[in-house]
Design a protein around this motif. Structure first.
Motif, short mmCIF file in Angstrom:
data_model
loop_
_atom_site.label_atom_id
_atom_site.label_comp_id
_atom_site.label_asym_id
_atom_site.label_seq_id
_atom_site.Cartn_x
_atom_site.Cartn_y
_atom_site.Cartn_z
N VAL A 186 0.89 -1.12 0.17
CA VAL A 186 -0.03 -0.08 -0.12
C VAL A 186 0.84 1.26 -0.09
O VAL A 186 0.50 2.19 -0.79
N SER A 187 2.11 1.11 1.02
CA SER A 187 2.66 2.50 0.89
C SER A 187 3.47 2.61 -0.24
O SER A 187 3.62 3.89 -0.84
N ILE A 206 8.51 12.65 -0.66
CA ILE A 206 7.84 11.24 -0.88
C ILE A 206 8.68 10.20 0.24
O ILE A 206 7.73 9.41 0.69
N VAL A 207 9.87 10.36 0.29
CA VAL A 207 10.55 9.40 1.09
C VAL A 207 10.07 9.32 2.45
O VAL A 207 9.52 8.36 3.20
N PRO A 208 10.08 10.51 3.38
CA PRO A 208 9.39 10.64 4.69
C PRO A 208 8.08 10.20 4.59
O PRO A 208 7.74 9.58 5.59
N ILE A 209 7.09 10.49 3.63
CA ILE A 209 5.71 10.47 3.82
C ILE A 209 5.77 8.98 3.64
O ILE A 209 4.79 8.23 4.41
N ILE A 239 3.73 6.43 6.28
CA ILE A 239 2.59 5.41 5.98
C ILE A 239 2.74 4.22 6.14
O ILE A 239 1.85 3.48 6.48
N TYR A 240 4.21 3.57 5.75
CA TYR A 240 4.31 2.18 5.83
C TYR A 240 4.49 1.69 7.17
O TYR A 240 3.61 0.94 7.87
#
Length: 156
Positions: free
Chosen positions: A34-35, A135-138, A142-143
């Motif tokens: 999903v992430s 996107i890397v930290p987001i 999320i993960y």
């Protein structure tokens, strides 16, 4: 209207995700699917996210259906974020990749297609740069969050 939206979310997103857990997919693998579907679904180049998500699913041996489900769900968000990603990348790198108006770009495409393509490619590079930074930290948040949620869902 709100009930219809809630029902759509339940039918189109939550039930399929719960179905993946019931079919034996681990909460950790589902959270990763999903992430990564979310992360690569927001890649600021239209038309390649399906292939990107497929490659990621194959490389990491993830559930293709799960990653593509999220990829397709975030598609409208991808379209909304392309220009902000390009603008942010331009500001970070202090570069103006498209110093033209829409009508000037259309004329450029008609008169010098290769120059227009080059200008648009540079703009997309700016967007990809900003996407990567954001996107890397987001994606990690999320993960980690979904891993906890899916572990709780799997117990029920």
């Amino acid at each position: 209207m709100a009930n219809k939206f809630k029902k759509n979310i339940n039918d189109k997103l939550l039930k399929p995700l719960l179905g993946f857990l019931k079919q034996g997919m681990t909460p950790t693998r589902l959270a990763l699917s999903v992430s990564l579907g979310f992360v690569f679904g927001l890649f600021p180049v239209v038309g390649i996210t399906t292939v990107l998500c497929l490659l990621i699913a194959v490389i990491f041996k993830l559930n293709v259906a799960a990653i593509q489900l999220i990829n397709y769900i975030v598609y409208p968000l991808q379209l909304l974020l392309i220009i902000p990603f390009i603008n942010l990348g331009s500001k970070i790198l202090n570069v103006n990749p498209i110093p033209y108006s829409i009508s000037e770009l259309i004329d450029m495409v008609k008169n010098d297609f290769l120059l227009a393509l080059k200008q648009l490619w540079v703009a997309h590079l700016m967007g990809m740069f900003a996407w990567l930074i954001i996107i890397v930290p987001i994606g990690l948040i999320i993960y980690l969050s979904l891993r906890i949620v899916f572990k709780k869902m799997a117990k029920n």
